[in-house]
Motif scaffolding. Structure first.
Motif, PDB file in Angstrom:
ATOM      1  N   LYS A   1     -15.934 -11.521 -11.225  1.00  0.00           N
ATOM      2  CA  LYS A   1     -15.922 -11.766 -12.665  1.00  0.00           C
ATOM      3  C   LYS A   1     -15.247 -13.105 -12.928  1.00  0.00           C
ATOM      4  CE  LYS A   1     -13.034  -9.588 -15.328  1.00  0.00           C
ATOM      5  NZ  LYS A   1     -12.333  -8.548 -16.149  1.00  0.00           N
ATOM      6  N   ASP A   2     -15.834 -13.899 -13.808  1.00  0.00           N
ATOM      7  CA  ASP A   2     -15.267 -15.186 -14.205  1.00  0.00           C
ATOM      8  C   ASP A   2     -15.001 -16.100 -13.013  1.00  0.00           C
ATOM      9  OD1 ASP A   2     -15.250 -14.251 -16.849  1.00  0.00           O
ATOM     10  OD2 ASP A   2     -13.242 -13.404 -16.625  1.00  0.00           O
ATOM     11  N   GLY A   3     -15.858 -16.020 -12.003  1.00  0.00           N
ATOM     12  CA  GLY A   3     -15.712 -16.878 -10.839  1.00  0.00           C
ATOM     13  C   GLY A   3     -14.631 -16.452  -9.876  1.00  0.00           C
ATOM     14  N   LEU A   4     -14.063 -15.256 -10.080  1.00  0.00           N
ATOM     15  CA  LEU A   4     -12.996 -14.745  -9.228  1.00  0.00           C
ATOM     16  C   LEU A   4     -13.427 -13.443  -8.563  1.00  0.00           C
ATOM     17  CD1 LEU A   4      -9.935 -15.192 -11.638  1.00  0.00           C
ATOM     18  CD2 LEU A   4     -10.806 -16.833  -9.955  1.00  0.00           C
ATOM     19  N   GLU A   5     -12.839 -13.166  -7.403  1.00  0.00           N
ATOM     20  CA  GLU A   5     -13.003 -11.859  -6.770  1.00  0.00           C
ATOM     21  C   GLU A   5     -11.818 -10.999  -7.202  1.00  0.00           C
ATOM     22  OE1 GLU A   5     -15.625 -10.855  -5.010  1.00  0.00           O
ATOM     23  OE2 GLU A   5     -16.510 -12.827  -5.405  1.00  0.00           O
ATOM     24  N   TRP A   6     -12.104  -9.805  -7.727  1.00  0.00           N
ATOM     25  CA  TRP A   6     -11.049  -8.982  -8.324  1.00  0.00           C
ATOM     26  C   TRP A   6     -10.692  -7.794  -7.429  1.00  0.00           C
ATOM     27  CZ3 TRP A   6      -8.247  -9.864 -12.752  1.00  0.00           C
ATOM     28  CH2 TRP A   6      -8.646 -10.992 -13.482  1.00  0.00           C
ATOM     29  N   LEU A   7      -9.385  -7.541  -7.401  1.00  0.00           N
ATOM     30  CA  LEU A   7      -8.837  -6.388  -6.688  1.00  0.00           C
ATOM     31  C   LEU A   7      -8.189  -5.474  -7.711  1.00  0.00           C
ATOM     32  CD1 LEU A   7      -8.148  -5.175  -3.840  1.00  0.00           C
ATOM     33  CD2 LEU A   7      -5.958  -6.373  -4.044  1.00  0.00           C
ATOM     34  N   GLN A   8      -8.443  -4.175  -7.595  1.00  0.00           N
ATOM     35  CA  GLN A   8      -7.819  -3.200  -8.481  1.00  0.00           C
ATOM     36  C   GLN A   8      -6.661  -2.521  -7.751  1.00  0.00           C
ATOM     37  OE1 GLN A   8     -10.701  -0.425  -9.978  1.00  0.00           O
ATOM     38  NE2 GLN A   8     -11.733  -1.950 -11.250  1.00  0.00           N
ATOM     39  N   ALA A   9      -5.491  -2.519  -8.391  1.00  0.00           N
ATOM     40  CA  ALA A   9      -4.306  -1.878  -7.829  1.00  0.00           C
ATOM     41  C   ALA A   9      -3.847  -0.792  -8.791  1.00  0.00           C
ATOM     42  CB  ALA A   9      -3.197  -2.904  -7.603  1.00  0.00           C
ATOM     43  N   THR A  10      -3.869   0.439  -8.332  1.00  0.00           N
ATOM     44  CA  THR A  10      -3.447   1.570  -9.152  1.00  0.00           C
ATOM     45  C   THR A  10      -2.112   2.085  -8.628  1.00  0.00           C
ATOM     46  OG1 THR A  10      -5.761   2.188  -9.514  1.00  0.00           O
ATOM     47  CG2 THR A  10      -4.079   3.843 -10.015  1.00  0.00           C
ATOM     48  N   PRO A  11      -1.056   2.090  -9.464  1.00  0.00           N
ATOM     49  CA  PRO A  11       0.255   2.573  -9.002  1.00  0.00           C
ATOM     50  C   PRO A  11       0.188   4.044  -8.603  1.00  0.00           C
ATOM     51  CG  PRO A  11       0.456   1.350 -11.065  1.00  0.00           C
ATOM     52  CD  PRO A  11      -1.006   1.588 -10.850  1.00  0.00           C
ATOM     53  N   MET A  12       0.818   4.381  -7.495  1.00  0.00           N
ATOM     54  CA  MET A  12       0.877   5.786  -7.084  1.00  0.00           C
ATOM     55  C   MET A  12       1.866   6.573  -7.932  1.00  0.00           C
ATOM     56  SD  MET A  12       0.783   5.494  -2.939  1.00  0.00           S
ATOM     57  CE  MET A  12      -0.557   4.678  -2.062  1.00  0.00           C
ATOM     58  N   ALA A  13       2.932   5.925  -8.363  1.00  0.00           N
ATOM     59  CA  ALA A  13       3.927   6.593  -9.204  1.00  0.00           C
ATOM     60  C   ALA A  13       3.323   6.883 -10.574  1.00  0.00           C
ATOM     61  CB  ALA A  13       5.168   5.719  -9.347  1.00  0.00           C
ATOM     62  N   LYS A  14       3.700   8.021 -11.146  1.00  0.00           N
ATOM     63  CA  LYS A  14       3.139   8.445 -12.431  1.00  0.00           C
ATOM     64  C   LYS A  14       3.963   7.967 -13.620  1.00  0.00           C
ATOM     65  CE  LYS A  14      -0.099  10.668 -10.282  1.00  0.00           C
ATOM     66  NZ  LYS A  14      -1.475  10.120 -10.254  1.00  0.00           N
ATOM     67  N   ASP A  15       5.158   7.427 -13.364  1.00  0.00           N
ATOM     68  CA  ASP A  15       6.044   7.062 -14.463  1.00  0.00           C
ATOM     69  C   ASP A  15       6.104   5.547 -14.688  1.00  0.00           C
ATOM     70  OD1 ASP A  15       7.261   6.483 -12.096  1.00  0.00           O
ATOM     71  OD2 ASP A  15       9.244   7.271 -12.655  1.00  0.00           O
TER      72      ASP A  15
ATOM     73  N   GLU B   1       0.810  -1.214   0.000  1.00  0.00           N
ATOM     74  CA  GLU B   1       0.000   0.000   0.000  1.00  0.00           C
ATOM     75  C   GLU B   1       0.850   1.273   0.000  1.00  0.00           C
ATOM     76  OE1 GLU B   1      -4.151  -0.781   2.090  1.00  0.00           O
ATOM     77  OE2 GLU B   1      -2.519  -1.728   3.224  1.00  0.00           O
ATOM     78  N   LYS B   2       2.183   1.121   0.089  1.00  0.00           N
ATOM     79  CA  LYS B   2       3.069   2.264  -0.105  1.00  0.00           C
ATOM     80  C   LYS B   2       3.139   2.660  -1.571  1.00  0.00           C
ATOM     81  CE  LYS B   2       6.402   2.209   3.706  1.00  0.00           C
ATOM     82  NZ  LYS B   2       7.847   2.091   4.031  1.00  0.00           N
ATOM     83  N   ASN B   3       2.921   1.707  -2.453  1.00  0.00           N
ATOM     84  CA  ASN B   3       3.098   1.938  -3.888  1.00  0.00           C
ATOM     85  C   ASN B   3       1.819   1.830  -4.705  1.00  0.00           C
ATOM     86  OD1 ASN B   3       6.105   2.111  -3.894  1.00  0.00           O
ATOM     87  ND2 ASN B   3       5.927   0.026  -3.128  1.00  0.00           N
ATOM     88  N   PHE B   4       0.768   1.260  -4.119  1.00  0.00           N
ATOM     89  CA  PHE B   4      -0.477   1.064  -4.853  1.00  0.00           C
ATOM     90  C   PHE B   4      -1.668   1.552  -4.034  1.00  0.00           C
ATOM     91  CE2 PHE B   4       2.380  -2.255  -6.346  1.00  0.00           C
ATOM     92  CZ  PHE B   4       2.221  -2.205  -7.723  1.00  0.00           C
ATOM     93  N   VAL B   5      -2.680   2.035  -4.754  1.00  0.00           N
ATOM     94  CA  VAL B   5      -3.990   2.274  -4.159  1.00  0.00           C
ATOM     95  C   VAL B   5      -4.822   1.028  -4.449  1.00  0.00           C
ATOM     96  CG1 VAL B   5      -6.080   3.664  -4.190  1.00  0.00           C
ATOM     97  CG2 VAL B   5      -3.848   4.765  -4.470  1.00  0.00           C
ATOM     98  N   LEU B   6      -5.284   0.353  -3.406  1.00  0.00           N
ATOM     99  CA  LEU B   6      -6.000  -0.904  -3.561  1.00  0.00           C
ATOM    100  C   LEU B   6      -7.489  -0.711  -3.301  1.00  0.00           C
ATOM    101  CD1 LEU B   6      -3.542  -3.225  -1.569  1.00  0.00           C
ATOM    102  CD2 LEU B   6      -3.556  -2.773  -4.029  1.00  0.00           C
TER     103      LEU B   6
END
Length: 230
Positions: free
Chosen positions: A157-171, A146-151
């Motif tokens: 979907k497709d029988g799975l539970e999905w987690l979205q991870a967005t990088p905090m770094a812009k590059d 969680e230092k590097n991603f917003v979770l």
């Protein structure tokens, strides 16, 4: 000879096996593990945090597909790549593409080694902080993601539970990373880049905390290989 090598590089890029394509993992089926207590109906974030906290190493098989939009805007799947992986936190792994072309990506916690068998060529890079905000950190990095991603939750979907991870770094190469979980382990990843391409990774025979050999992640350059430090 150089023209033949360049043609081979182009083919590998299309197949998703080149270094640029592997950034679908760096910046990476049914799990062969017992059902973890309390995770059958758990949210993706709960499953993911439990996986990170309890998984120090793992091994298994993967397949990778690159999805692009054709001239009509419809999604088209390129050639599929398959192989095996082994990792130990933090920052040690062996990621081996076996088909359609063999290519090895290996890290010993300090350096990343990329070996192209067809060219008999090794590229060496410092691992440094590159792992931190990359998709590879999800499998290979430290536990403090969680230092590097917003979770956040991504739904079912497709029988799975999905987690979205967005990088905090812009590059970083990727705008968003999706992790599909079931029974407490990752079974799929969706990696979306800024060009609208999606790399799909699926895992099978996922074994948590297997016994590892001493020196498992030590890289030895093949005889006669050209080695380039970057």
């Amino acid at each position: 000879m150089e023209e033949m090598r360049e043609e081979m590089r182009q083919q590998k890029r299309l197949a998703g096996v080149s270094l640029a394509a592997w950034r679908a993992l760096l910046c990476a089926g049914a799990a062969a593990v017992a059902l973890l207590p309390g995770l059958a109906a758990a949210s993706a974030l709960e499953q993911f945090k439990s996986f990170v906290a309890t998984t120090k190493s793992a091994q298994g098989e993967f397949s990778q597909r690159l999805v692009k939009a054709d001239k009509d805007g419809k999604p088209r799947v390129s050639q599929e790549s398959t192989g095996t992986f082994t990792f130990a936190r933090p920052g040690k792994f062996v990621w081996l593409y076996q088909k359609p072309y063999e290519q090895l990506l290996q890290a010993d916690g300090e350096k990343l080694y990329i070996y192209d068998r067809d060219l008999n060529q090794v590229t060496v890079r410092k691992l440094g902080n590159a792992l931190g905000s990359s998709p590879a950190a999800i499998l290979f990095g430290s536990n403090d993601l969680e230092k590097n991603f917003v979770l956040k939750e991504g739904g079912s979907k497709d029988g799975l539970e999905w987690l979205q991870a967005t990088p905090m770094a812009k590059d970083t190469t990727f705008d968003q990373i999706g992790i599909g979980l079931k029974n407490g382990v990752p079974q799929a990843m969706e990696l979306r880049d800024s060009f609208g391409q999606v790399s799909l990774l699926t895992f099978k025979k996922f074994e948590r905390n297997p016994p590892l050999k001493p020196g498992q992640f030590k890289f030895v350059a093949p005889k006669g290989a050209d080695v380039f430090e970057q």
